[in-house]
Scaffold this motif. Structure first.
Motif, PDB file in Angstrom:
ATOM      1  N   GLN A 153       0.832  -1.210   0.000  1.00 17.57           N
ATOM      2  CA  GLN A 153       0.000   0.000   0.000  1.00 17.57           C
ATOM      3  C   GLN A 153       0.865   1.257   0.000  1.00 17.57           C
ATOM      4  OE1 GLN A 153      -2.308  -1.103   3.553  1.00 17.57           O
ATOM      5  NE2 GLN A 153      -4.170  -0.633   2.395  1.00 17.57           N
ATOM      6  N   THR A 154       1.906   1.224   0.799  1.00 13.53           N
ATOM      7  CA  THR A 154       2.800   2.382   0.900  1.00 13.53           C
ATOM      8  C   THR A 154       3.529   2.623  -0.417  1.00 13.53           C
ATOM      9  OG1 THR A 154       3.107   1.832   3.237  1.00 13.53           O
ATOM     10  CG2 THR A 154       4.665   3.389   2.249  1.00 13.53           C
ATOM     11  N   ALA A 155       4.040   1.555  -1.018  1.00 13.92           N
ATOM     12  CA  ALA A 155       4.763   1.684  -2.289  1.00 13.92           C
ATOM     13  C   ALA A 155       3.850   2.185  -3.402  1.00 13.92           C
ATOM     14  CB  ALA A 155       5.380   0.338  -2.666  1.00 13.92           C
ATOM     15  N   THR A 156       2.605   1.728  -3.410  1.00 11.97           N
ATOM     16  CA  THR A 156       1.651   2.194  -4.425  1.00 11.97           C
ATOM     17  C   THR A 156       1.366   3.681  -4.276  1.00 11.97           C
ATOM     18  OG1 THR A 156       0.604   0.013  -4.553  1.00 11.97           O
ATOM     19  CG2 THR A 156      -0.680   1.890  -5.336  1.00 11.97           C
ATOM     20  N   ALA A 157       1.164   4.126  -3.039  1.00 13.53           N
ATOM     21  CA  ALA A 157       0.931   5.550  -2.803  1.00 13.53           C
ATOM     22  C   ALA A 157       2.134   6.370  -3.248  1.00 13.53           C
ATOM     23  CB  ALA A 157       0.633   5.789  -1.320  1.00 13.53           C
ATOM     24  N   LEU A 158       3.322   5.893  -2.943  1.00 18.12           N
ATOM     25  CA  LEU A 158       4.540   6.600  -3.349  1.00 18.12           C
ATOM     26  C   LEU A 158       4.630   6.695  -4.869  1.00 18.12           C
ATOM     27  CD1 LEU A 158       7.297   7.861  -2.688  1.00 18.12           C
ATOM     28  CD2 LEU A 158       8.253   5.546  -2.631  1.00 18.12           C
ATOM     29  N   TYR A 159       4.325   5.607  -5.551  1.00 19.45           N
ATOM     30  CA  TYR A 159       4.371   5.593  -7.016  1.00 19.45           C
ATOM     31  C   TYR A 159       3.403   6.624  -7.609  1.00 19.45           C
ATOM     32  CZ  TYR A 159       3.514   4.036 -11.791  1.00 19.45           C
ATOM     33  OH  TYR A 159       3.356   3.999 -13.154  1.00 19.45           O
ATOM     34  N   HIS A 160       2.182   6.651  -7.099  1.00 16.17           N
ATOM     35  CA  HIS A 160       1.188   7.591  -7.629  1.00 16.17           C
ATOM     36  C   HIS A 160       1.605   9.039  -7.364  1.00 16.17           C
ATOM     37  CE1 HIS A 160      -1.392   4.471  -8.899  1.00 16.17           C
ATOM     38  NE2 HIS A 160      -1.928   4.172  -7.722  1.00 16.17           N
ATOM     39  N   LEU A 161       2.188   9.310  -6.209  1.00 13.97           N
ATOM     40  CA  LEU A 161       2.617  10.668  -5.879  1.00 13.97           C
ATOM     41  C   LEU A 161       3.775  11.111  -6.763  1.00 13.97           C
ATOM     42  CD1 LEU A 161       2.346  10.410  -2.005  1.00 13.97           C
ATOM     43  CD2 LEU A 161       0.997  11.936  -3.461  1.00 13.97           C
ATOM     44  N   ARG A 162       4.732  10.219  -6.978  1.00 17.66           N
ATOM     45  CA  ARG A 162       5.844  10.539  -7.873  1.00 17.66           C
ATOM     46  C   ARG A 162       5.326  10.841  -9.281  1.00 17.66           C
ATOM     47  NH1 ARG A 162      10.212  11.664  -4.707  1.00 17.66           N
ATOM     48  NH2 ARG A 162      11.189   9.828  -3.778  1.00 17.66           N
ATOM     49  N   LYS A 163       4.420  10.004  -9.743  1.00 26.48           N
ATOM     50  CA  LYS A 163       3.872  10.184 -11.089  1.00 26.48           C
ATOM     51  C   LYS A 163       3.108  11.497 -11.205  1.00 26.48           C
ATOM     52  CE  LYS A 163       1.316   7.666 -14.653  1.00 26.48           C
ATOM     53  NZ  LYS A 163       0.521   6.421 -14.964  1.00 26.48           N
ATOM     54  N   ALA A 164       2.490  11.921 -10.080  1.00 26.24           N
ATOM     55  CA  ALA A 164       1.719  13.165 -10.076  1.00 26.24           C
ATOM     56  C   ALA A 164       2.607  14.401  -9.989  1.00 26.24           C
ATOM     57  CB  ALA A 164       0.724  13.158  -8.924  1.00 26.24           C
ATOM     58  N   GLY A 165       3.889  14.211  -9.703  1.00 29.66           N
ATOM     59  CA  GLY A 165       4.805  15.346  -9.723  1.00 29.66           C
ATOM     60  C   GLY A 165       5.391  15.757  -8.393  1.00 29.66           C
ATOM     61  N   ALA A 166       5.153  14.977  -7.326  1.00 31.93           N
ATOM     62  CA  ALA A 166       5.734  15.325  -6.025  1.00 31.93           C
ATOM     63  C   ALA A 166       7.262  15.233  -6.105  1.00 31.93           C
ATOM     64  CB  ALA A 166       5.205  14.393  -4.941  1.00 31.93           C
ATOM     65  N   LYS A 167       7.938  16.340  -5.829  1.00 28.84           N
ATOM     66  CA  LYS A 167       9.398  16.375  -5.940  1.00 28.84           C
ATOM     67  C   LYS A 167      10.086  15.749  -4.739  1.00 28.84           C
ATOM     68  CE  LYS A 167       9.540  20.811  -6.455  1.00 28.84           C
ATOM     69  NZ  LYS A 167      10.060  22.194  -6.634  1.00 28.84           N
TER      70      LYS A 167
END
Length: 450
Positions: free
Chosen positions: A186-200
């Motif tokens: 769950q944590t890795a999925t959230a991280l992936y989506h945030l990175r893809k959305a542009g979180a620096k």
């Protein structure tokens, strides 16, 4: 490490010094009128920071020390957001202009409990009221268990630059004991989506000192989390204060480690993160070498506020929402903690300030000293800002608490420079408390020093 020092100092309860004076010193002598005066006095050319508190979660984590409310319904959240937007407009009107903003932080609770549409509407209200640009840093706290792809995309559309994900522990036994079941996936999925959305920049929160936690499980959590390569970690010690947070009574106190165990867990996590390439920053943060937090630590431009260590150097912080605290040149102002009273005040056209604190010159001096110690682990008294002086009783040989720490080898003097020895940096709050003129006055229970 000297076991006697850990026992004697590690079990003492001290403030985290995210402000000085600390919140228990706030009084009702500071109200809406004073707050309005302070808003009007902010220099128009000074960028400000904004903090927005969203005090709702879907379930209660039993370790939580935040001001939050559990709700399975959306109506209370929608009502709150209506009031929050009204407060934003009222504060903007009181300030008399579109003040530029350097940093925005959404905290809680779980800020992402609102829908994507609601979040974008809230950020649109901020943009219509304040001067927000592409250079504005926008951060948000996230529960990875409830983050949807649609919400991650909305965060990207709103210009989120930093995200903080609650992890705490991946040990199933610990998770069950704190009522927070959360997988690494769950944590890795959230991280992936945030990175893809542009979180620096993405931060993970870890906690040590939890029920049934061991050195081995703390290390395993740190290694699994580090393998995901977030940019930062914040590693906090669990503060068990069931007299203040009633839900913490659901945690078995007998399953909590003592000061030695807590210290061992904290150091084990630190070693694991450093071996993974992270640098230790201040008391409880870790960052990759290229992260702005690492750079600020190197340049001794690190700061500390209610969110912990930060690169935010704005002199003014405006708090929105129930319980939110603002920081001004003149002092601190806090909104009413109770959501109902907060909402009634705002809906009636008033500001919701219920208490605060007006700083004296001595408060500013002591606050500066404490911040530098917490950030740099040292302080050059010969290089204090102009006009900053403390009496002999506060520093040097006449400060009995500080003198004891010198005799213990926890700190040392090198000319005018006071330094916290490397092996004793976990006691930096103990050192900072030597300059706290109000320590012990309020009777408030704080977290243990280690």
């Amino acid at each position: 490490m000297n076991a006697d020092i850990i026992r004697r100092y590690g079990e003492s309860r001290l403030p985290r010094y995210t402000s000085y004076p600390t919140a228990p010193r706030f009084s009702t002598s500071i109200g809406a009128g004073t707050y309005r005066d302070w808003l009007m006095s902010i220099p128009q050319n000074d960028p400000v920071s904004l903090y927005l508190h969203v005090p709702f979660c879907r379930s209660m984590c039993w370790y939580c020390g935040c001001h939050t409310t559990i709700t399975q319904k959306d109506a209370p959240i929608l009502d709150y957001l209506t009031i929050l937007k009204q407060e934003i407009r009222s504060v903007g009107k009181a300030m008399g202009g579109r003040q530029s903003v350097s940093d925005i932080h959404f905290g809680g609770g779980t800020p992402t409990i609102m829908t994507p549409t609601e979040f974008l509407d809230l950020t649109a209200t901020l943009a219509a009221t304040f001067g927000i640009s592409s250079a504005t840093e926008v951060a948000i706290e996230i529960d990875p268990r409830t983050l949807t792809l649609e919400m991650a995309e909305a965060l990207g559309e709103a210009g989120i630059t930093r995200a903080s994900l609650g992890v705490q522990s991946f040990d199933p036994k610990v998770q069950k004991a704190i009522n927070r079941i959360q997988s690494a996936e769950q944590t890795a999925t959230a991280l992936y989506h945030l990175r893809k959305a542009g979180a620096k920049s993405v931060n993970f929160d870890l906690i040590y000192g939890l029920p049934h936690q061991t050195v081995e499980s703390a290390i395993e959590t740190a290694r699994v989390a580090a393998a995901m390569r977030p940019d930062r970690f914040a590693v906090f010690g669990y503060a068990h204060v069931p007299s203040f947070k009633k839900h913490q009574r659901l945690i078995d106190a007998a399953a909590l480690g003592d000061a030695h165990e807590r210290h061992a867990q904290a150091e084990a996590i630190a070693i694991a993160l450093c071996e993974a390439g992270y640098r230790r920053i201040g008391l409880d943060h870790f960052a990759l070498p290229e992260d702005t937090l690492s750079i600020a630590a190197d340049n001794q431009t690190l700061h500390r506020n209610f969110q912990g260590y930060t690169t935010d150097n704005a002199s003014t912080l405006i708090g929105f929402g129930s319980s939110a605290i603002g920081r001004f040149a003149e002092g601190y102002a806090q909104n009413d903690v109770a959501i109902g009273r907060y909402a009634n005040l705002i809906s009636s056209g008033e500001l919701a300030t219920s208490k605060g604190y007006r700083l004296t010159l001595e408060d500013r001096i002591r606050g500066w000293i404490i911040e530098r110690l917490m950030c740099d682990f040292q302080l050059d008294f010969g290089a204090m800002p102009e006009g900053f002086e403390l009496s002999h009783e506060s520093i040097g040989e006449a400060n009995s608490r500080l003198r004891t720490l010198v005799e213990e080898g926890i700190v040392s003097w090198r000319g005018d420079v006071l330094r916290v020895e490397t092996e004793h940096r976990f006691l930096v709050r103990t050192v900072a408390s030597c300059f706290d003129a109000y320590l012990g006055e309020t009777g408030r229970t704080h977290a243990t020093a280690a």
